[in-house]
Design a protein around this motif. Sequence first.
Motif, short mmCIF file in Angstrom:
data_model
loop_
_atom_site.label_atom_id
_atom_site.label_comp_id
_atom_site.label_asym_id
_atom_site.label_seq_id
_atom_site.Cartn_x
_atom_site.Cartn_y
_atom_site.Cartn_z
N GLN A 109 0.82 -1.20 0.00
CA GLN A 109 0.00 0.00 0.00
C GLN A 109 0.86 1.26 0.00
OE1 GLN A 109 -2.38 -0.91 3.49
NE2 GLN A 109 -4.18 -1.30 2.22
N LEU A 110 1.95 1.24 0.75
CA LEU A 110 2.85 2.40 0.77
C LEU A 110 3.52 2.58 -0.59
CD1 LEU A 110 4.53 1.93 4.28
CD2 LEU A 110 2.77 3.58 3.65
N SER A 111 3.90 1.48 -1.23
CA SER A 111 4.55 1.58 -2.54
C SER A 111 3.59 2.15 -3.58
CB SER A 111 5.05 0.20 -2.98
OG SER A 111 5.99 -0.32 -2.06
N LEU A 112 2.35 1.66 -3.57
CA LEU A 112 1.36 2.17 -4.53
C LEU A 112 1.05 3.65 -4.27
CD1 LEU A 112 -1.16 -0.81 -4.74
CD2 LEU A 112 0.48 -0.06 -6.48
N THR A 113 1.02 4.04 -3.00
CA THR A 113 0.77 5.45 -2.68
C THR A 113 1.89 6.33 -3.18
OG1 THR A 113 -0.46 4.82 -0.68
CG2 THR A 113 0.38 7.06 -0.78
N ALA A 114 3.15 5.91 -2.98
CA ALA A 114 4.29 6.69 -3.47
C ALA A 114 4.29 6.77 -4.99
CB ALA A 114 5.59 6.07 -2.96
N GLU A 137 -8.27 6.50 9.32
CA GLU A 137 -7.18 6.44 10.30
C GLU A 137 -5.84 6.26 9.61
OE1 GLU A 137 -9.92 4.72 10.42
OE2 GLU A 137 -10.96 5.47 12.22
N GLN A 138 -5.80 5.44 8.55
CA GLN A 138 -4.55 5.23 7.83
C GLN A 138 -4.10 6.49 7.11
OE1 GLN A 138 -5.81 1.79 5.51
NE2 GLN A 138 -4.41 0.47 6.65
N LEU A 139 -5.04 7.22 6.54
CA LEU A 139 -4.69 8.43 5.82
C LEU A 139 -4.13 9.50 6.74
CD1 LEU A 139 -7.77 8.69 3.41
CD2 LEU A 139 -5.45 8.00 2.83
N ARG A 140 -4.47 9.45 8.01
CA ARG A 140 -3.99 10.45 8.97
C ARG A 140 -2.63 10.11 9.55
NH1 ARG A 140 -9.60 11.23 12.48
NH2 ARG A 140 -10.79 12.33 10.86
N LEU A 141 -2.12 8.93 9.27
CA LEU A 141 -0.84 8.52 9.85
C LEU A 141 0.31 9.33 9.27
CD1 LEU A 141 -1.23 4.62 9.90
CD2 LEU A 141 -1.42 6.19 11.83
N PRO A 142 1.31 9.67 10.08
CA PRO A 142 2.47 10.41 9.56
C PRO A 142 3.20 9.66 8.45
CG PRO A 142 2.43 10.46 11.96
CD PRO A 142 1.37 9.50 11.54
N VAL A 143 3.20 8.33 8.50
CA VAL A 143 3.90 7.56 7.48
C VAL A 143 3.27 7.77 6.11
CG1 VAL A 143 2.53 5.46 7.82
CG2 VAL A 143 4.85 5.28 6.92
N MET A 144 1.94 8.01 6.06
CA MET A 144 1.29 8.25 4.78
C MET A 144 1.69 9.61 4.21
SD MET A 144 -0.35 5.61 3.92
CE MET A 144 -1.12 6.40 2.51
N ARG A 145 1.75 10.62 5.07
CA ARG A 145 2.18 11.95 4.59
C ARG A 145 3.62 11.90 4.10
NH1 ARG A 145 -0.78 13.47 9.28
NH2 ARG A 145 1.13 13.66 10.48
N ALA A 146 4.47 11.18 4.83
CA ALA A 146 5.87 11.06 4.42
C ALA A 146 5.99 10.30 3.11
CB ALA A 146 6.67 10.36 5.52
N THR A 147 5.17 9.27 2.92
CA THR A 147 5.22 8.49 1.68
C THR A 147 4.80 9.33 0.49
OG1 THR A 147 4.75 6.45 2.90
CG2 THR A 147 4.33 6.43 0.53
N ARG A 148 3.71 10.09 0.64
CA ARG A 148 3.26 10.95 -0.45
C ARG A 148 4.33 11.99 -0.80
NH1 ARG A 148 -2.11 11.10 1.98
NH2 ARG A 148 -3.57 9.91 0.70
N THR A 149 4.92 12.59 0.23
CA THR A 149 5.95 13.59 -0.01
C THR A 149 7.16 13.00 -0.72
OG1 THR A 149 5.23 14.82 1.96
CG2 THR A 149 7.42 15.31 1.10
N GLY A 180 7.24 10.33 -2.64
CA GLY A 180 6.88 10.03 -4.02
C GLY A 180 6.87 11.28 -4.88
N ALA A 181 6.34 12.37 -4.35
CA ALA A 181 6.30 13.63 -5.11
C ALA A 181 7.70 14.17 -5.37
CB ALA A 181 5.46 14.66 -4.36
N VAL A 182 8.58 14.07 -4.37
CA VAL A 182 9.95 14.57 -4.53
C VAL A 182 10.69 13.78 -5.61
CG1 VAL A 182 12.18 14.73 -3.38
CG2 VAL A 182 10.13 15.51 -2.19
N VAL A 183 10.57 12.46 -5.55
CA VAL A 183 11.24 11.62 -6.56
C VAL A 183 10.65 11.90 -7.94
CG1 VAL A 183 11.65 9.25 -7.30
CG2 VAL A 183 11.84 9.84 -4.89
N GLY A 184 9.32 12.01 -8.02
CA GLY A 184 8.68 12.25 -9.31
C GLY A 184 9.08 13.57 -9.93
N VAL A 185 9.04 14.65 -9.17
CA VAL A 185 9.37 15.97 -9.73
C VAL A 185 10.86 16.04 -10.07
CG1 VAL A 185 9.94 17.21 -7.59
CG2 VAL A 185 8.81 18.41 -9.48
#
Length: 271
Positions: free
Chosen positions: A136-141, A217-229, A231-236
Amino acid sequence: VGVGVGNSQLVSKSVAGGPWSLTYAHSYWVPEHPATSVKDAMATFVENLRRDPVETAQKFSDSLSPAERGAIIYALRGRNSKEGIVGKDEAFLEADSNMDGKLSREELPVYVAIRKEQRLREKETSAAKFRPTNRQLSLTALASGIPFIGFGFCDNAIMLTAGEGIESSLGVAFGITTLAAAGLGNLISDVVGLGLADTIEAHARRLGVSEPALTTEQLRLPVMRATRTAGAVVGVSIGCLLGMVPLFFFEEKKTCCEKEDGKEEGEGVGQ
């Protein structure tokens, strides 16, 4: 080992638990006239607790071993949970040691400390219970990074192309510096990027990569915010590097212009 002292006994115990061992000593009060049953003893204890809660509770806690106190705390919290007494209500009851329904100056810091401990415990429990899987973390990133590849590419490619055009045209006519041309190119790139945002996201969704279904609850976890960030950093970053492709064409154009200038200079010298 038990040592009798009047109506009190001092007991020393040793408890082994895994790689650790704990030795402790505690004293407990032995009544002169033992109760005829556990029910009678409990009734007497509750009566004394209601009459003098602070002293009775203190004596009771002093008579228990650490393991016994832990068992009592576990049982009390479990009972409160069954009755719906949690959070602030539970903290208030624990801090209100004299059972007067109010928090004194001495009890208020205890209440604050209990609430802090509760929040920390809830945070740890939530993180352990609702933590997403690695897939799930990989797909989110990946879902967060793919659109930013397009954003980064368009931003850099348009900025370089526009900046080069401005420098070669307006720069010659109005004496605009290279940095000023780059700034104007970035302005054009940002404006165009706003218009391309929806298009880029639509094309990214067509690739079939989307975020997994996650709970609130999962969307509010800090690990989800860090994963999205992340992924965005690597992508850009990938997009910006790909967006530097126009530089190869600029170098080729520059080389051709230099060759033409060299020929013209040679012809002038020959004449």
